[in-house]
Design an enzyme around this catalytic site. Sequence first.
Site, short mmCIF file in Angstrom:
data_model
loop_
_atom_site.label_atom_id
_atom_site.label_comp_id
_atom_site.label_asym_id
_atom_site.label_seq_id
_atom_site.Cartn_x
_atom_site.Cartn_y
_atom_site.Cartn_z
N ASP A 79 -24.44 14.61 -47.62
CA ASP A 79 -24.91 14.49 -46.24
C ASP A 79 -23.91 13.72 -45.38
O ASP A 79 -23.42 12.66 -45.77
CB ASP A 79 -26.25 13.74 -46.31
CG ASP A 79 -27.00 13.72 -45.01
OD1 ASP A 79 -26.93 14.73 -44.27
OD2 ASP A 79 -27.67 12.71 -44.72
N ASP A 101 -19.15 16.45 -41.54
CA ASP A 101 -19.37 15.82 -40.24
C ASP A 101 -18.02 15.34 -39.70
O ASP A 101 -17.51 14.29 -40.10
CB ASP A 101 -20.34 14.64 -40.42
CG ASP A 101 -20.61 13.91 -39.11
OD1 ASP A 101 -19.91 14.17 -38.11
OD2 ASP A 101 -21.51 13.05 -39.10
N HIS A 146 -31.00 10.47 -35.09
CA HIS A 146 -31.26 9.79 -36.36
C HIS A 146 -32.03 8.49 -36.15
O HIS A 146 -31.80 7.79 -35.16
CB HIS A 146 -29.95 9.48 -37.09
CG HIS A 146 -29.26 10.69 -37.61
ND1 HIS A 146 -28.21 11.28 -36.97
CD2 HIS A 146 -29.50 11.46 -38.70
CE1 HIS A 146 -27.82 12.35 -37.65
NE2 HIS A 146 -28.59 12.48 -38.70
N HIS A 173 -31.50 17.71 -38.10
CA HIS A 173 -31.23 16.35 -38.58
C HIS A 173 -32.15 15.38 -37.85
O HIS A 173 -32.78 15.74 -36.86
CB HIS A 173 -29.77 15.98 -38.30
CG HIS A 173 -28.82 16.43 -39.35
ND1 HIS A 173 -28.14 15.56 -40.16
CD2 HIS A 173 -28.46 17.66 -39.76
CE1 HIS A 173 -27.39 16.24 -41.01
NE2 HIS A 173 -27.55 17.52 -40.78
N GLY A 174 -32.19 14.15 -38.33
CA GLY A 174 -32.97 13.13 -37.63
C GLY A 174 -34.45 13.42 -37.62
O GLY A 174 -35.14 13.18 -36.62
N GLY A 175 -34.97 13.93 -38.74
CA GLY A 175 -36.38 14.36 -38.80
C GLY A 175 -37.39 13.22 -38.73
O GLY A 175 -38.56 13.45 -38.42
N ASN A 195 -34.08 17.27 -42.28
CA ASN A 195 -33.58 16.09 -43.00
C ASN A 195 -34.40 14.86 -42.67
O ASN A 195 -34.60 14.54 -41.49
CB ASN A 195 -32.14 15.79 -42.60
CG ASN A 195 -31.16 16.84 -43.07
OD1 ASN A 195 -31.54 17.86 -43.62
ND2 ASN A 195 -29.88 16.58 -42.86
N ASN A 197 -34.60 10.74 -43.70
CA ASN A 197 -34.06 9.59 -44.43
C ASN A 197 -34.75 8.28 -44.01
O ASN A 197 -35.37 7.60 -44.81
CB ASN A 197 -32.54 9.50 -44.24
CG ASN A 197 -31.89 8.60 -45.27
OD1 ASN A 197 -32.58 7.95 -46.07
ND2 ASN A 197 -30.58 8.53 -45.29
N THR A 198 -34.68 7.95 -42.72
CA THR A 198 -35.18 6.63 -42.26
C THR A 198 -36.63 6.37 -42.68
O THR A 198 -36.95 5.27 -43.16
CB THR A 198 -35.06 6.53 -40.72
OG1 THR A 198 -33.71 6.79 -40.36
CG2 THR A 198 -35.45 5.15 -40.23
P1 13P Z 1 -33.50 10.35 -40.16
O1 13P Z 1 -32.91 9.11 -40.75
O2 13P Z 1 -33.79 10.24 -38.70
O3 13P Z 1 -34.67 10.83 -40.94
O4 13P Z 1 -32.37 11.49 -40.27
C1 13P Z 1 -31.89 11.82 -41.54
C2 13P Z 1 -30.79 12.80 -41.45
O5 13P Z 1 -30.69 13.58 -40.53
C3 13P Z 1 -29.81 12.79 -42.55
O6 13P Z 1 -28.78 13.69 -42.33
#
Ligand code: 13P
Length: 243
Positions: A79, A101, A146, A173-175, A195, A197-198
């Site tokens: 990623d 990226d 994100h 991204h930034g889900g 995606n 992550n946070t």
């Molecule tokens: P978030 O941290 O906003 O969930 O985004 C994760 C992401 O897009 C990883 O590539």
Amino acid sequence: MTLKDYLKKAQRQKFAIGQFNFSTLEQLRGILAAAQKMKSPVILGTSEGETKHLGLKQIVALVEIEKMKYKVDVFLNLDHAKDLDIIKKAIDFGYSAVHFDGSHLPLEKNIKYAKKVVEYAYKRGVLVEGTFPGADSFTVDIGNIHGMHRDVKLNFEKLKEIRKNTNAFLVLHGGSGISKDQIKKAIELGIVKININTELRLAWKRSLLKSLKSQEIKPYKVLPQVQKAIQEKVEEKLKSFKK
Ligand code: 13P
């Protein structure tokens, strides 16, 4: 089925495959347990930082072993990779996809590197994600950011335009923190990979802090609670990615 098969299926049937990032064993197991319960294929994301923390070889070996236990289709995606050496290594070690990226680079260099990634990956049957033509999976920029942001308003008109102009798999991204309604609509309009992550990191930290408040010092008694918190969060997300 390969990752490409699943992404095509998601395009046909209008659902999204989740990418969840991890850098510890309890996160990995939480994600896989959720995917198994929801009967969903899942993409495991590792950023450059997460990859360096665990080690590329260790990640691939760990995922190979763990996925046997959970019996789900699991794919690894590197990623937000900026470093061509790490990208090549991930491809050589068996990642199914790499996200290049080049946003930090001047345009010409960005294009030059993207071409190198595509060439290296395609020879080895690995999918490429990025914001450039030639990528299998195209990362859209429609107001998604994100991290946790309360007032994210996705630009659906722009998404429709993008959909009209490409057959690439569309990636959001930034889900984290995006409302369920907006996620549903984005999937209806062609998003096939999301995606997260946070939100998982927050679940990890909150549950770890809570578990550490007890007098318990055995990691194997503390960490299963963290795994459970991750699993619950991933299940919630996977539910919203289904039709
Ligand atoms: P978030 O941290 O906003 O969930 O985004 C994760 C992401 O897009 C990883 O590539």
